[in-house]
Design an enzyme around this catalytic site. Structure first.
Site, PDB file in Angstrom:
ATOM      1  N   TYR A  94      52.971  41.720  37.948  1.00 52.09           N
ATOM      2  CA  TYR A  94      51.471  40.188  38.292  1.00 52.09           C
ATOM      3  C   TYR A  94      51.205  40.288  39.393  1.00 52.09           C
ATOM      4  CZ  TYR A  94      54.853  36.264  38.390  1.00 52.09           C
ATOM      5  OH  TYR A  94      55.673  35.530  38.903  1.00 52.09           O
ATOM      6  N   CYS A  95      50.125  39.062  39.979  1.00 51.24           N
ATOM      7  CA  CYS A  95      49.819  37.698  40.895  1.00 51.24           C
ATOM      8  C   CYS A  95      49.318  37.150  40.151  1.00 51.24           C
ATOM      9  CB  CYS A  95      49.084  39.278  41.747  1.00 51.24           C
ATOM     10  SG  CYS A  95      47.293  39.804  40.616  1.00 51.24           S
ATOM     11  N   TRP A  96      48.104  36.482  41.057  1.00 52.52           N
ATOM     12  CA  TRP A  96      47.459  35.453  40.533  1.00 52.52           C
ATOM     13  C   TRP A  96      46.909  35.261  39.479  1.00 52.52           C
ATOM     14  CZ3 TRP A  96      48.541  30.504  41.176  1.00 52.52           C
ATOM     15  CH2 TRP A  96      47.995  29.671  41.315  1.00 52.52           C
ATOM     16  N   TYR A 123      49.243  35.316  36.814  1.00 57.60           N
ATOM     17  CA  TYR A 123      50.740  34.142  36.543  1.00 57.60           C
ATOM     18  C   TYR A 123      50.035  32.410  36.587  1.00 57.60           C
ATOM     19  CZ  TYR A 123      52.357  29.229  38.169  1.00 57.60           C
ATOM     20  OH  TYR A 123      52.812  28.233  38.313  1.00 57.60           O
TER      21      TYR A 123
END
Length: 348
Positions: A94-96, A123
């Site tokens: 996952y990222c932002w 996130y």
């Protein structure tokens, strides 16, 4: 494909071997999905560089530069932390917000042959779920407060009750703060990080059994107790610990022996109380610290600072079970037995 994270209060394990946070190190340090490891595809400086290019030049150039940086960092991760992963390894990335950083890294992992997935919404989706649980919803847990004036060994007793099989929630441990002027234990987590640690702790507790929580104000150091838990604490029955002042003073002198060996730090903390107690009293306390008379100082702080504030803030409209204790080893063991027995009866 994209994976939707479960309710953050769920204790069910995720169907992945490793959860990977590809955001920058500072983003990870502030907060992350519990259990996730940090494998950033951009450093903080690289993220700022790509963002500047995006705004000042063009999105196309930013994506081109960003792709090159991502590829270099992905190669370093593959040759480093991921070098020992076999073909059956299953990662979740996952990222932002589930965009290009996680998408790019997941594509590389997928092309290698790993069964990779990424978090739907990144996130941000996890954070929204945490906020919903702690700020907008109601917790299913039943809280019992462990109350008592400063120096009644509340945190110590929490741990002793946990050793006896009781369910406890250590807010001071999660916030890395003892909850008082002298309670600084080092850097506190960010508010978001504190809330993630809290939600993870709550997920591991059985809502059918009572949870023992130390009575706190609405803040532990600089960290705010989220509304859903604070509401439970305000309505909870209390076990009220009572111990003699001199016994509490001796106990505090033992607990804060690190401060006793650093009079300069202790004097600096006491100076913060001048506006409340006046310079003359603070100077007398500082003289006690300088002379090493920590027991007398602890008693003075209890009598003139902590106890009046506890009395003013303590609610008197909730059920309260008094428990007289002594603060020697045998007395603490007896108190822990009594508290554990109370919790067992409360379960029934």
């Amino acid at each position: 494909m994209a994976f939707t994270l479960p309710d953050p209060l769920s204790s069910a394990p995720l169907p992945f071997d490793t959860v990977i946070d590809v955001r920058s190190p500072s983003e990870y340090a502030e907060d992350h999905v519990p259990g996730a490891i940090s494998l950033p595809v951009f450093s903080d400086e690289e993220r700022a560089k790509v963002g500047t290019i995006y705004v000042q030049d063009s999105p196309f150039l930013a994506r081109k530069v960003g792709a090159a940086i991502l590829a270099r960092n992905a190669a370093a991760h593959l040759e480093g932390p991921l070098a020992d992963k076999d073909g059956g390894w299953k990662p979740l990335v996952y990222c932002w917000r589930g965009g290009q950083r996680s998408g790019g890294f997941a594509t590389i992992l997928g092309q290698i042959g790993w069964r990779v997935d990424k978090v739907e919404g990144g996130y941000q989706s996890y954070r929204r779920a945490v906020v919903k649980a702690l700020y907008e919803g109601e917790l299913p847990h039943r809280v019992v407060l462990l109350d008592g004036n400063t120096g009644t060994a509340k945190t110590d007793l929490l741990h002793r009750v946990a050793a006896r099989g009781g369910q406890v929630l250590d807010l001071e441990g999660l916030a890395n703060h003892r909850g008082s002027l002298l309670g600084n234990m080092g850097p506190q987590p960010a508010q978001k990080g504190f809330e993630s640690a809290l939600i993870q702790a709550l997920a591991g507790l059985d809502p059918a059994r009572p949870v023992l929580v130390e009575a706190e104000s609405s803040k532990v150091g600089e960290r705010l107790v989220p509304p859903a838990l604070w509401k439970q604490m305000l309505a909870a029955p209390r076990i009220a610990l009572h111990a003699a002042l001199q016994d509490r003073a001796r106990y505090l002198a033992r607990v804060y022996d690190d401060l006793a060996t650093d009079p300069a730090q202790l004097n600096g903390l006491l100076s913060q109380l001048i506006r409340l107690h006046g310079r003359e009293r603070i100077e007398s306390w500082q003289a006690m610290a300088a002379a090493g008379d920590v027991v007398t100082l602890a008693g003075e702080l209890c009598l003139h600072h902590y106890d009046p504030r506890y009395a003013k803030s303590r609610r008197s409209d909730r059920p309260e079970t008094p428990l007289e204790i002594t603060l020697d080893e045998d007395g603490l063991e007896r108190a822990a037995d009594s508290i554990a027995a109370y919790l067992a009866s409360f379960s029934g």
